[in-house]
Design a protein around this motif. Structure first.
Motif, PDB file in Angstrom:
ATOM      1  N   LEU A  68       0.810  -1.207   0.000  1.00  0.00           N
ATOM      2  CA  LEU A  68       0.000   0.000   0.000  1.00  0.00           C
ATOM      3  C   LEU A  68       0.854   1.272   0.000  1.00  0.00           C
ATOM      4  O   LEU A  68       0.629   2.181  -0.788  1.00  0.00           O
ATOM      5  CB  LEU A  68      -0.936  -0.013   1.215  1.00  0.00           C
ATOM      6  N   TYR A  69       1.833   1.314   0.882  1.00  0.00           N
ATOM      7  CA  TYR A  69       2.676   2.502   1.028  1.00  0.00           C
ATOM      8  C   TYR A  69       4.096   2.297   0.509  1.00  0.00           C
ATOM      9  O   TYR A  69       4.858   3.262   0.420  1.00  0.00           O
ATOM     10  CB  TYR A  69       2.739   2.933   2.497  1.00  0.00           C
ATOM     11  N   GLU A  80      -0.747   3.545   9.522  1.00  0.00           N
ATOM     12  CA  GLU A  80      -0.301   2.936   8.270  1.00  0.00           C
ATOM     13  C   GLU A  80      -0.179   1.423   8.398  1.00  0.00           C
ATOM     14  O   GLU A  80      -0.521   0.689   7.474  1.00  0.00           O
ATOM     15  CB  GLU A  80       1.027   3.549   7.822  1.00  0.00           C
ATOM     16  N   ARG A  83      -3.742   0.010   8.127  1.00  0.00           N
ATOM     17  CA  ARG A  83      -4.247   0.032   6.753  1.00  0.00           C
ATOM     18  C   ARG A  83      -3.471  -0.921   5.840  1.00  0.00           C
ATOM     19  O   ARG A  83      -4.050  -1.569   4.981  1.00  0.00           O
ATOM     20  CB  ARG A  83      -4.219   1.450   6.213  1.00  0.00           C
ATOM     21  N   GLU A  84      -2.168  -1.023   6.045  1.00  0.00           N
ATOM     22  CA  GLU A  84      -1.340  -1.928   5.238  1.00  0.00           C
ATOM     23  C   GLU A  84      -1.696  -3.384   5.512  1.00  0.00           C
ATOM     24  O   GLU A  84      -1.834  -4.187   4.586  1.00  0.00           O
ATOM     25  CB  GLU A  84       0.144  -1.682   5.536  1.00  0.00           C
ATOM     26  N   ALA A  87      -4.974  -4.140   3.866  1.00  0.00           N
ATOM     27  CA  ALA A  87      -4.794  -4.261   2.413  1.00  0.00           C
ATOM     28  C   ALA A  87      -4.155  -5.603   2.050  1.00  0.00           C
ATOM     29  O   ALA A  87      -4.561  -6.255   1.079  1.00  0.00           O
ATOM     30  CB  ALA A  87      -3.947  -3.107   1.889  1.00  0.00           C
TER      31      ALA A  87
END
Length: 129
Positions: A68-69, A80, A83-84, A87
């Motif tokens: 993702l990042y 993060e 969210r990662e 994902a």
């Protein structure tokens, strides 16, 4: 190894036992907590009654970039990381592209058909260090 816990408002029909996302960048493994405590009423016993399960996810690889990042887990903020991880779970579990479960829930292979929804809101996620 350390990880994150996602408190789910709907049950996710995952495998009974441990989930190993062998294709995930951060070598994720996970387990749903509620099914392993059959004598407990998860919503009544834990929290305010809105969470029906806890998906505990371990991050085993901290030195590879995520999807993702493009950062390693060590370089990410707590938000993060949440969210990662979400994902990577979706990418690993959504092997057919056919969502079949309410948000956020998942399945895999013979026991799964898709992972739907977007990343959960910051609460109710919690990193454990």
């Amino acid at each position: 190894m350390t990880g994150i816990q996602f408190y789910l408002t709907e049950r996710a029909p995952l495998v009974h036992g441990h989930l190993n996302c062998i294709d995930s960048a951060w070598s994720l493994t996970a387990i749903q907590q509620a099914e392993h405590w059959p004598s407990r009423d998860f919503p009544a016993d834990y929290g305010d009654g809105t969470a029906v399960d806890c998906l505990s996810v371990d991050i085993s690889e901290w030195d590879k970039p995520g999807i993702l990042y493009g950062k390693t887990a060590k370089q990410c903020t707590r938000e993060e990381v949440a969210r990662e991880v979400w994902a990577q779970l979706k990418a690993s579990l959504n092997d057919t592209g056919r969502p079949c479960c309410p948000t956020p829930s998942c399945t895999r292979g013979s026991w799964t058909r898709g992972w739907t929804g977007s990343a959960p809101r910051t609460p109710p996620t919690r990193t454990s260090c």
